[in-house]
Design an enzyme around this catalytic site. Structure first.
Site, PDB file in Angstrom:
ATOM      1  N   TRP A 161       0.844  -1.209   0.000  1.00  0.00           N
ATOM      2  CA  TRP A 161       0.000   0.000   0.000  1.00  0.00           C
ATOM      3  C   TRP A 161       0.869   1.245   0.000  1.00  0.00           C
ATOM      4  O   TRP A 161       0.524   2.255  -0.609  1.00  0.00           O
ATOM      5  CB  TRP A 161      -0.983  -0.056   1.170  1.00  0.00           C
ATOM      6  CG  TRP A 161      -1.619  -1.409   1.222  1.00  0.00           C
ATOM      7  CD1 TRP A 161      -1.515  -2.335   2.206  1.00  0.00           C
ATOM      8  CD2 TRP A 161      -2.402  -2.030   0.177  1.00  0.00           C
ATOM      9  NE1 TRP A 161      -2.177  -3.493   1.846  1.00  0.00           N
ATOM     10  CE2 TRP A 161      -2.727  -3.327   0.623  1.00  0.00           C
ATOM     11  CE3 TRP A 161      -2.849  -1.615  -1.077  1.00  0.00           C
ATOM     12  CZ2 TRP A 161      -3.495  -4.216  -0.152  1.00  0.00           C
ATOM     13  CZ3 TRP A 161      -3.601  -2.489  -1.851  1.00  0.00           C
ATOM     14  CH2 TRP A 161      -3.915  -3.767  -1.390  1.00  0.00           C
ATOM     15  N   ASP A 162       1.995   1.175   0.680  1.00  0.00           N
ATOM     16  CA  ASP A 162       2.950   2.289   0.636  1.00  0.00           C
ATOM     17  C   ASP A 162       3.471   2.513  -0.786  1.00  0.00           C
ATOM     18  O   ASP A 162       3.561   3.645  -1.249  1.00  0.00           O
ATOM     19  CB  ASP A 162       4.152   1.984   1.539  1.00  0.00           C
ATOM     20  CG  ASP A 162       3.914   2.389   2.980  1.00  0.00           C
ATOM     21  OD1 ASP A 162       3.097   3.297   3.221  1.00  0.00           O
ATOM     22  OD2 ASP A 162       4.560   1.805   3.876  1.00  0.00           O
ATOM     23  N   VAL A 163       3.841   1.428  -1.442  1.00  0.00           N
ATOM     24  CA  VAL A 163       4.408   1.570  -2.790  1.00  0.00           C
ATOM     25  C   VAL A 163       3.337   2.090  -3.756  1.00  0.00           C
ATOM     26  O   VAL A 163       3.584   3.018  -4.536  1.00  0.00           O
ATOM     27  CB  VAL A 163       5.016   0.235  -3.270  1.00  0.00           C
ATOM     28  CG1 VAL A 163       5.348   0.287  -4.757  1.00  0.00           C
ATOM     29  CG2 VAL A 163       6.275  -0.079  -2.451  1.00  0.00           C
TER      30      VAL A 163
END
Lengths: 401, 401
Positions: A161-163
């Site tokens: 989700w960060d990426v």
């Protein structure tokens, strides 16, 4: 050669993965990205993995090609400097990305007073602005319960989700800057890690499956859903992933293993049509049972040779050491990579952007800046401060050089 | 209100996840995205999950807000139509994204003859152009061996590399169009799924860890690397993820559970400094042992109440049914979502872009088009074909309407 995103200037007040990756993605396409950090570094400055000397391999890897300005952001004068940098004039400037609480001096309406066409993207954890990180968003996604061989939840190691949020940030800033170039209008852009997760899970049909069919995806180990895919152990203790989506790929497996005739017996035996993806999915355990001994009797090298010759869609499993040591795509022969010497760490193979643009040379990946190494240059270039003024700010601890 | 990406026109000749997601990401920001498919649909048109009637929930979810043109692409006349559509005039047009083999009529140099400033992004599996899919790239990433509790490889269920590639596509097309608006020059952009994986794994420090420290990341189950994070079972058979990165978050766990004093004994007992992230990571098993009974004695509701009151960073695990049924963020109260009626499927909750732009209303998520439903309108608008000419093409099977 002029870089692709010439004249684009982004200020980043950030930490962790998503916002720094968003900035780095644009830096690697040629934008000037100025990361403002508190003196001594932000909360992510010493994040693991570290080298022996305590330098963060993580920070070094997520801040390549940026310029670093270090300012005491608790001090009113430091806040004023940061505000002036964010609002500094120039056609492609006036762009801020942050994942920190955008309150007080960093509030959008306050910052807009310095530059009315400011573009500001704020990343939060939840849509309501409350905190969340990749781990506390992922557990809610449904995916851990569908990962692995059982319903016991398995967390991903890749911070998905960060990426994805980092790449949405790059997309969102470019879209807003395109809009501003045409209309003159800036804007605030809101993005939350939770919305990135929810949109992604819904875009892939996982939630529609529950709403329309009344069933959620169940864990099927390393098999591929809706087609044929399975992992096999080789004689020498390695493992490979074998996939067939098209009819040609399915035929290639039979061809490579010499097992076409036995595989053909599975259709009538299981009462399915092996010419369809759904039929192969339904009969996957029988297919794998027929294929397993073939892989178990061969080394990875032998498997590779046979699969490649027949055009099978496959790949070897690799741990990180094997990826580094054995994969020819992870090498300086791949034009995306350069051997880069990183401050305080030493040389390691470093990627530029995976996007290769025909009209420009690929931007060198660069290294992360020493903290504060661009403070002097940026304060001079953007705010017109003289050397003695900057020196005085540094003496008083408002900035560090 | 004018959409954000007004006048941007992208033609997509695609299948599966990455390229369609790239197109959809731009469509949801207001670009006109024309997906050209062979008559009867491309290879992804019936991909699982399906509804009872055999319509693909996957296709419906990844092609929202696009216009569909159906052309017999094996026929020379069909290829000529597609080529003319790709090269049709207009400032924001002349943009193609594809993940299919760009040979023959779809070769970049051939297409450029119709429009010299063409922007064409081609996604391949490997950098050398050979085939790979998310599953055969992921197995090589090192991540499956570090996922789950043991070194047995665990595949992700979320197609991470596809989703990241889709978002790189959106970023890359916007960057190239910005460059073209300034210089007049188009270009070919190459992107491979393998490079997206390699860049991501390197950007996160996984490969530097091997190169610099000589060790690859080991599997640690659902724990968080380099800080404190663990999953706990509750009395009512649910599970929660609890995370502490900052000192405040760490203190909140003690506060919520009333176990601060016992937790403080762990430092001297284990010989680590619990005031540091590294210390908490080193002592994570002892920390979890102290906390576990507290969670096991409480229901999810009780746990939620106590953790929220103390400001703990946490989240509940949810399977897909629980995500759909229980999560207030997955609802029409979230401005990202709309209840949308999808052709042949019915209504389900459908996300627009997670990016919320202050200057424009969020684009309605829309639904995927019926195959060929825009053939007539697009051939008329873009190529100036008259109704009787289009009808004749349809009769001859060159297009379908």
């Amino acid at each position: 050669m002029t870089p692709l995103l010439t004249d684009l200037r982004v200020v980043e007040v950030s930490a962790f993965i998503a916002a720094p990756l968003g900035g780095m993605t644009l830096a690697q396409l040629g934008a000037e990205v100025i990361r403002i950090d508190p003196i001594g570094g932000n909360i992510d400055y010493r994040r693991w993995p570290l080298n022996e000397a305590g330098e963060s391999l993580y920070w070094a890897s997520l801040n390549k090609g940026k310029r670093s300005v270090a300012i005491d952001l608790r001090h009113a004068e430091g806040q004023e400097l940061a505000r002036a940098l964010i609002g500094a004039p120039g056609e492609g400037g006036g762009i801020l990305v942050t994942n920190l609480p955008a309150k007080g001096w960093m509030d959008y309406e306050t910052l807009r007073q310095s530059r009315h066409d400011l573009i500001m993207l704020q990343l939060t954890g939840n849509p309501d602005g409350s905190s969340a990180v990749d781990y506390t968003v992922n557990c809610a996604s449904g995916l851990p319960h569908a990962t692995g061989p059982t319903a016991e939840p398995v967390n991903h190691v890749m911070p998905v989700w960060d990426v994805a949020a980092g790449l949405y940030i790059a997309t969102g800033l470019l879209a807003a800057e395109r809009h501003r170039a045409r209309t003159g209008a800036g804007q605030k852009i809101d993005l939350s890690l939770a919305d990135v997760m929810l949109a992604s899970v819904a875009n892939l049909g996982f939630t529609a499956e529950v709403e329309i069919n009344g069933t959620g995806r169940q864990p099927i180990g390393n098999d591929l859903y809706g087609a044929y895919g399975h992992d096999f152990a080789t004689r020498d203790g390695r493992r490979v992933m074998v996939v067939a989506i098209t009819t040609r790929q399915w035929a290639a497996i039979g061809l490579a293993t010499g097992l076409s005739e036995r595989l053909a017996m599975i259709g009538p035996m299981m009462g399915v049509d092996l010419a369809t993806e759904g039929g192969r999915f339904a009969a996957r355990h029988a297919i794998s049972a027929v294929l397993e001994p073939w892989f178990a009797a061969r080394s990875l090298g032998e498997v590779r040779e046979a699969l490649e010759a027949a055009g099978v869609l496959w790949g070897p499993y690799q741990d990180f050491a094997q990826l580094v040591g054995e994969d020819s795509r992870f090498s300086a022969d791949n034009p995306m990579f350069r051997q880069v010497d990183h401050h305080g760490i030493g040389p390691f193979l470093t990627p530029g952007s995976p996007l290769a643009f025909g009209a420009v040379t690929r931007q060198e990946p660069g290294s992360a800046p020493r903290l504060g190494s661009a403070t002097e240059a940026v304060l001079h270039e953007r705010l017109g401060l003289a050397a003695h003024e900057i020196a005085r700010l540094a003496e008083r601890g408002i900035v560090s050089l």
